[in-house]
Write a protein that holds these residues in place. Structure first.
Motif, PDB file in Angstrom:
ATOM      1  N   PHE A  89     -26.071 -33.402  -7.506  1.00 53.56           N
ATOM      2  CA  PHE A  89     -26.127 -34.294  -6.345  1.00 53.56           C
ATOM      3  C   PHE A  89     -27.345 -33.991  -5.472  1.00 53.56           C
ATOM      4  O   PHE A  89     -27.967 -34.914  -4.929  1.00 53.56           O
ATOM      5  N   LEU A  90     -27.712 -32.724  -5.348  1.00 55.56           N
ATOM      6  CA  LEU A  90     -28.922 -32.359  -4.608  1.00 55.56           C
ATOM      7  C   LEU A  90     -30.150 -32.978  -5.264  1.00 55.56           C
ATOM      8  O   LEU A  90     -30.999 -33.584  -4.592  1.00 55.56           O
ATOM      9  N   LEU A  91     -30.253 -32.845  -6.580  1.00 55.40           N
ATOM     10  CA  LEU A  91     -31.387 -33.435  -7.298  1.00 55.40           C
ATOM     11  C   LEU A  91     -31.428 -34.955  -7.147  1.00 55.40           C
ATOM     12  O   LEU A  91     -32.498 -35.536  -6.982  1.00 55.40           O
ATOM     13  N   SER A  92     -30.266 -35.586  -7.197  1.00 55.61           N
ATOM     14  CA  SER A  92     -30.249 -37.046  -7.041  1.00 55.61           C
ATOM     15  C   SER A  92     -30.773 -37.435  -5.665  1.00 55.61           C
ATOM     16  O   SER A  92     -31.544 -38.395  -5.538  1.00 55.61           O
ATOM     17  N   ALA A  93     -30.409 -36.697  -4.641  1.00 51.17           N
ATOM     18  CA  ALA A  93     -30.897 -36.991  -3.291  1.00 51.17           C
ATOM     19  C   ALA A  93     -32.393 -36.717  -3.178  1.00 51.17           C
ATOM     20  O   ALA A  93     -33.138 -37.523  -2.606  1.00 51.17           O
ATOM     21  N   GLN A  94     -32.848 -35.611  -3.733  1.00 49.63           N
ATOM     22  CA  GLN A  94     -34.267 -35.264  -3.655  1.00 49.63           C
ATOM     23  C   GLN A  94     -35.144 -36.288  -4.376  1.00 49.63           C
ATOM     24  O   GLN A  94     -36.268 -36.536  -3.969  1.00 49.63           O
ATOM     25  N   HIS A  95     -34.633 -36.858  -5.454  1.00 50.84           N
ATOM     26  CA  HIS A  95     -35.404 -37.825  -6.242  1.00 50.84           C
ATOM     27  C   HIS A  95     -35.054 -39.278  -5.888  1.00 50.84           C
ATOM     28  O   HIS A  95     -35.523 -40.199  -6.548  1.00 50.84           O
TER      29      HIS A  95
END
Length: 160
Positions: A89-95
């Motif tokens: 979920f962190l990666l999805s937000a960052q990207h």
């Protein structure tokens, strides 16, 4: 639309990518991210982070679908899975990639038509839908591809 399906886990995280339209799904790739139990916990999560970020950079998915936490009696396992989910979920937000979570029951219902289907049934249907031989997929990879297909069906194939 390219969908990245994720079956999260601290020891093994499965991933699967499909290209989907309103009428068909095309297999792109699948694989596993394995971490060594001897590695410190934070380093294992960092490996998952780095490997999924590489997948995102390589394939440019439009959406990420992830298997939601299934809680049973093993709270230690559930916490580790939740931490791996947090990384995704962190990666999805960052990207800036939308992310959706689906319960195992919803995934099975969508793929097989039965929310209590066996792993073998899910693997057989994923293989039929994508033309990927069953022997080339681990359970984690099959689940990740099933989660990607589930998202396509739940969101109408092309509507993210």
């Amino acid at each position: 639309m390219i969908v990245l399906g994720i079956d999260p886990g601290l020891a093994t995280t499965g991933f699967g990518l499909i290209k989907t339209t309103s009428i068909s799904h095309t297999y792109i790739a699948h694989g596993q991210i394995k971490t060594d139990v001897e590695m410190p916990h934070n380093v294992r999560l960092l490996k998952i982070y780095n490997d999924i970020e590489n997948i995102i950079n390589k394939f440019s998915p439009n959406v990420i679908s992830i298997e939601d936490l299934f809680f049973n009696r093993n709270t230690t396992s559930a916490i580790s899975v939740a931490q791996a989910m947090g990384v995704v979920f962190l990666l999805s937000a960052q990207h800036n990639i939308p992310a959706y979570a689906y319960s195992p029951r919803v995934v099975k219902q969508t793929i097989v038509g039965n929310g209590t289907a066996s792993k073998q049934d899910v693997q057989r249907f994923v293989s039929l839908l994508l033309g990927v031989p069953t022997e080339s997929m681990s359970d984690h990879e099959t689940d990740a591809l099933a989660i990607a297909i589930c998202h396509a069906h739940q969101r109408g194939g092309y509507d993210i």
